[in-house]
Design an enzyme around this catalytic site. Structure first.
Site, PDB file in Angstrom:
ATOM      1  N   CYS A  37       0.844  -1.166   0.039  1.00  0.00           N
ATOM      2  CA  CYS A  37       0.174   0.166   0.038  1.00  0.00           C
ATOM      3  C   CYS A  37       0.930   1.313  -0.054  1.00  0.00           C
ATOM      4  CB  CYS A  37      -0.884   0.066   1.089  1.00  0.00           C
ATOM      5  SG  CYS A  37      -2.319  -1.210   1.126  1.00  0.00           S
ATOM      6  N   HIS A  78     -12.239  10.699  -8.785  1.00  0.00           N
ATOM      7  CA  HIS A  78     -11.407  10.898  -9.660  1.00  0.00           C
ATOM      8  C   HIS A  78     -10.358  11.661  -9.040  1.00  0.00           C
ATOM      9  CE1 HIS A  78     -13.876   8.574 -12.410  1.00  0.00           C
ATOM     10  NE2 HIS A  78     -13.052   8.500 -13.267  1.00  0.00           N
ATOM     11  N   GLU A 126     -13.275  -0.354   1.065  1.00  0.00           N
ATOM     12  CA  GLU A 126     -12.085  -0.323   0.136  1.00  0.00           C
ATOM     13  C   GLU A 126     -12.106  -1.154  -1.296  1.00  0.00           C
ATOM     14  OE1 GLU A 126      -8.423   2.230   1.355  1.00  0.00           O
ATOM     15  OE2 GLU A 126      -7.778   0.155   1.143  1.00  0.00           O
TER      16      GLU A 126
HETATM   17 ZN   LIG Z   1      -5.510   0.990  -0.939  1.00  0.00          ZN
END
Ligand SMILES: [Zn+2]
Length: 143
Positions: A37, A78, A126
């Site tokens: 990440c 975005h 997520e």
């Molecule tokens: Zn992530």
């Protein structure tokens, strides 16, 4: 929605409104403990916010659904989350921090309304297998 799943917020209010939103955004977690990440990557975030209250406004809303969408989708869609003022300092855009930020943003909007609705829960998904639920403490609300 395929990933629809809603843990319940416990409350004693007459009305409960839920708004689903999603937005596409990139982020990275600039910390050596973040593993992969740490590299920039993207998600389609799914968000559900739960608004509660006993009173409606003059229109008959707890809060206009569109005001919620504008405040979250309108800001994050975005975008690179790390560019956002809330996440370009010491706070990284983890799922937890994003959920807490969404709560604060929405509650600030709700605090302007005479009918005084409250944001009881924010869910941020997520990935298909990972989500965070943020529930405020009573002390998080203005008196
Ligand atoms: Zn992530």
């Amino acid at each position: 929605m395929l990933q629809q799943f809603y843990p319940q917020a416990t409350h004693d209010y007459r009305y409960e409104l839920n708004k689903d939103m999603h937005f596409a955004a990139a982020h990275f977690i600039p910390h050596p403990s973040a593993g992969v990440c740490e590299r920039m990557h993207g998600h389609t975030y799914f968000v559900n916010v739960t608004i509660v209250g006993d009173e409606l406004d003059e229109v008959g809303f707890l809060i206009d659904f569109k005001a919620l969408k504008d405040a979250i989708h309108g800001v994050f869609d975005h975008s690179l989350m790390n560019d956002h003022p809330a996440f370009n300092g010491e706070t990284f855009p983890t799922t937890e921090a994003v959920a807490a930020y969404i709560w604060k943003t929405i509650q600030t909007i709700l605090d302007e309304k005479e009918n005084r609705p409250k944001c009881a829960q924010v869910l941020v998904r997520e990935t298909p297998t990972s989500y965070v639920v943020y529930r405020p403490k009573a002390s998080d609300f203005d008196a």
